[in-house]
Write a protein that holds these residues in place. Structure first.
Motif, short mmCIF file in Angstrom:
data_model
loop_
_atom_site.label_atom_id
_atom_site.label_comp_id
_atom_site.label_asym_id
_atom_site.label_seq_id
_atom_site.Cartn_x
_atom_site.Cartn_y
_atom_site.Cartn_z
N THR A 36 1.80 -3.50 -5.48
CA THR A 36 2.11 -4.92 -5.66
C THR A 36 1.56 -5.73 -4.50
OG1 THR A 36 4.18 -4.30 -6.76
CG2 THR A 36 4.00 -6.58 -6.01
N GLY A 37 1.04 -6.92 -4.80
CA GLY A 37 0.66 -7.85 -3.74
C GLY A 37 -0.81 -7.88 -3.38
N LEU A 38 -1.66 -7.17 -4.11
CA LEU A 38 -3.08 -7.16 -3.76
C LEU A 38 -3.72 -8.55 -3.77
CD1 LEU A 38 -4.45 -3.93 -5.47
CD2 LEU A 38 -4.11 -4.36 -3.03
N PRO A 39 -3.36 -9.45 -4.69
CA PRO A 39 -3.96 -10.79 -4.65
C PRO A 39 -3.67 -11.56 -3.36
CG PRO A 39 -2.97 -10.40 -6.79
CD PRO A 39 -2.52 -9.28 -5.90
N GLU A 40 -2.56 -11.21 -2.69
CA GLU A 40 -2.20 -11.90 -1.45
C GLU A 40 -3.01 -11.40 -0.26
OE1 GLU A 40 0.38 -11.15 -3.75
OE2 GLU A 40 0.06 -13.27 -4.25
N ALA A 41 -3.60 -10.22 -0.39
CA ALA A 41 -4.41 -9.65 0.70
C ALA A 41 -5.81 -10.24 0.62
CB ALA A 41 -4.44 -8.13 0.60
N LYS A 42 -5.95 -11.46 1.05
CA LYS A 42 -7.16 -12.24 0.79
C LYS A 42 -8.34 -11.88 1.68
CE LYS A 42 -4.49 -16.15 -0.98
NZ LYS A 42 -4.76 -15.78 -2.38
N GLN A 43 -8.14 -10.93 2.62
CA GLN A 43 -9.25 -10.47 3.45
C GLN A 43 -9.60 -9.01 3.18
OE1 GLN A 43 -9.15 -11.82 7.64
NE2 GLN A 43 -7.23 -12.87 7.15
N LEU A 44 -8.96 -8.43 2.19
CA LEU A 44 -9.13 -7.01 1.91
C LEU A 44 -10.57 -6.67 1.50
CD1 LEU A 44 -7.52 -4.33 1.72
CD2 LEU A 44 -7.19 -4.84 -0.71
N LYS A 45 -11.16 -5.69 2.20
CA LYS A 45 -12.51 -5.24 1.89
C LYS A 45 -12.53 -3.82 1.33
CE LYS A 45 -14.52 -8.93 3.66
NZ LYS A 45 -15.18 -9.92 2.78
N ASP A 46 -11.63 -2.99 1.81
CA ASP A 46 -11.70 -1.56 1.52
C ASP A 46 -10.35 -1.06 1.02
OD1 ASP A 46 -12.24 1.17 1.55
OD2 ASP A 46 -13.38 1.06 3.42
N LEU A 47 -10.30 -0.61 -0.24
CA LEU A 47 -9.06 -0.12 -0.86
C LEU A 47 -9.26 1.32 -1.32
CD1 LEU A 47 -6.18 -0.57 -1.94
CD2 LEU A 47 -7.23 -1.56 -4.00
N ARG A 48 -8.43 2.23 -0.81
CA ARG A 48 -8.59 3.65 -1.10
C ARG A 48 -7.32 4.20 -1.75
NH1 ARG A 48 -11.06 5.12 4.95
NH2 ARG A 48 -12.66 3.49 4.92
N LEU A 49 -7.46 4.54 -3.04
CA LEU A 49 -6.31 4.97 -3.83
C LEU A 49 -6.55 6.31 -4.52
CD1 LEU A 49 -5.46 1.54 -5.53
CD2 LEU A 49 -4.30 2.56 -3.57
N SER A 50 -7.51 7.06 -4.06
CA SER A 50 -7.81 8.35 -4.69
C SER A 50 -6.66 9.34 -4.54
CB SER A 50 -9.08 8.95 -4.08
OG SER A 50 -10.21 8.16 -4.39
N PHE A 51 -6.61 10.31 -5.46
CA PHE A 51 -5.60 11.36 -5.45
C PHE A 51 -4.18 10.78 -5.53
CE2 PHE A 51 -9.34 13.26 -3.52
CZ PHE A 51 -9.43 14.49 -4.18
N ASN A 52 -3.95 9.98 -6.56
CA ASN A 52 -2.62 9.44 -6.83
C ASN A 52 -2.29 9.63 -8.31
OD1 ASN A 52 -1.13 8.03 -4.50
ND2 ASN A 52 -3.25 7.38 -4.16
N SER A 53 -1.36 8.85 -8.84
CA SER A 53 -0.88 9.04 -10.21
C SER A 53 -1.01 7.77 -11.05
CB SER A 53 0.58 9.50 -10.18
OG SER A 53 0.72 10.71 -9.48
N PHE A 54 -1.98 6.92 -10.72
CA PHE A 54 -2.19 5.70 -11.48
C PHE A 54 -2.66 6.03 -12.90
CE2 PHE A 54 -2.53 3.98 -7.19
CZ PHE A 54 -1.86 2.77 -7.31
N LYS A 55 -2.05 5.37 -13.87
CA LYS A 55 -2.49 5.47 -15.26
C LYS A 55 -3.21 4.20 -15.69
CE LYS A 55 1.00 8.80 -16.71
NZ LYS A 55 2.11 9.10 -17.66
N GLU A 56 -2.89 3.10 -15.05
CA GLU A 56 -3.56 1.84 -15.33
C GLU A 56 -3.53 0.97 -14.09
OE1 GLU A 56 -1.45 -0.04 -18.48
OE2 GLU A 56 0.35 -0.40 -17.29
N ILE A 57 -4.51 0.09 -13.99
CA ILE A 57 -4.54 -0.84 -12.87
C ILE A 57 -5.44 -2.02 -13.23
CG2 ILE A 57 -6.52 0.15 -11.64
CD1 ILE A 57 -4.85 -0.36 -9.02
#
Length: 296
Positions: free
Chosen positions: A146-167
């Motif tokens: 939650t809250g990714l739109p608020e991270a307005k300077q985010l360049k690098d997001l690493r979410l590998s090896f998790n349990s996401f089914k949708e995003i």
């Protein structure tokens, strides 16, 4: 001496009042650190200045820290990061390979770099972390963020090896996204218009649409169940890893900067369309596949 109920009540009131004032004073001075391994690491690093494992540290000690690394070092596993809220000036935080199931970073508004790999997190809220540039959450149990739109300077997001089914990611500053080894079936990056690099291998995605991602250069989406992929009209692709999918047609004739493409093990993809004379330095394909300007 004659007993006076009134005097007794007044004395009791003074005692309770003093006790309450003392508790308030303690709360003003200290932040609670219930996890002994967390506090031990703070002591070892000279951050908790009283040098004792007593489930608390001075707020002034926490407020003076901008970089904190309490990653696993063989001296105990952190299960509770309560107390991190006192580190209000923290910019970089590393808590790698512990046993965190939850974390509250709502007070750490200055964070720009966050490493939480190798924990047991199922969800995370970064709504109060607008300065994040790098967010590394690999190897957890995450199914929501939650809250990714608020991270307005985010360049690098690493979410590998998790349990996401949708995003669905709506963040125009994001450039690099790693989401391999999840359980994704639904994936939307329409709101990540400046995305340059994407790693989605080993998911369960059947279709992808990158028509809104005009800056995209490197796409690694092998080992999915892809039947269709829309690359849009951009021409700056350099690396396309598409092997081990279910594609039946593919046109790369506009991609003059393409350095490498892998298409092997797409059983229904026999011909990839290219422009006459187009050269791609590295090609990985199955024996029955060809690159031609005359694909039917």
């Amino acid at each position: 001496m004659k007993f006076s109920p009134l005097a007794f009540i007044m004395a009791l009131f003074v005692m309770v009042s003093c006790s309450s004032d003392n508790d308030d004073s303690q709360n003003d001075l200290y932040v609670n650190i219930p996890d002994q391994h967390f506090e031990t690491m703070l002591i070892d690093q000279g951050i908790d200045s009283d040098g004792m494992v007593n489930q608390r540290m001075l707020k002034t000690d926490a407020e003076g820290i901008t970089v904190l690394d309490v990653s696993f070092s063989g001296k105990g596993t952190i299960k509770d990061l309560t107390g991190i809220e006192g580190f209000v000036n923290l910019k970089q935080l590393s808590v790698i390979q512990h046993e965190l199931e939850q974390i509250d970073l709502s007070s750490n508004t200055q964070l720009d770099t966050l490493y939480l790999m190798g924990n047991y997190l199922k969800s995370i809220d970064v709504s109060n972390n607008p300065n994040l540039i790098l967010l590394d959450l690999k190897v957890n149990s995450l199914s929501s963020i939650t809250g990714l739109p608020e991270a307005k300077q985010l360049k690098d997001l690493r979410l590998s090896f998790n349990s996401f089914k949708e995003i669905s990611i709506n963040n125009p500053s994001l450039e690099n996204l790693l989401m391999s080894h999840n359980e994704l079936t639904t994936f939307n990056v329409e709101g990540a218009v400046n995305l340059k690099n994407i790693l989605l291998r080993l998911n369960k995605i059947t279709e992808l649409d990158f028509s809104s991602n005009a800056a995209l250069e490197n796409v690694f989406v092998d080992n999915n169940k892809l039947e269709t992929i829309n690359f849009g009209t951009k021409v700056n692709y350099k690396y396309l890893n598409l092997h081990n999918n279910l594609l039946s047609q593919l046109d790369v004739s506009s991609y003059k900067e393409l350095v490498k493409i892998t298409i092997n093990n797409n059983p229904d993809l026999s011909c990839v369309k290219i422009e006459a004379g187009q050269e791609i330095p590295t090609i990985e394909k199955s024996e029955n596949q060809e690159f031609s300007s005359a694909c039917e």
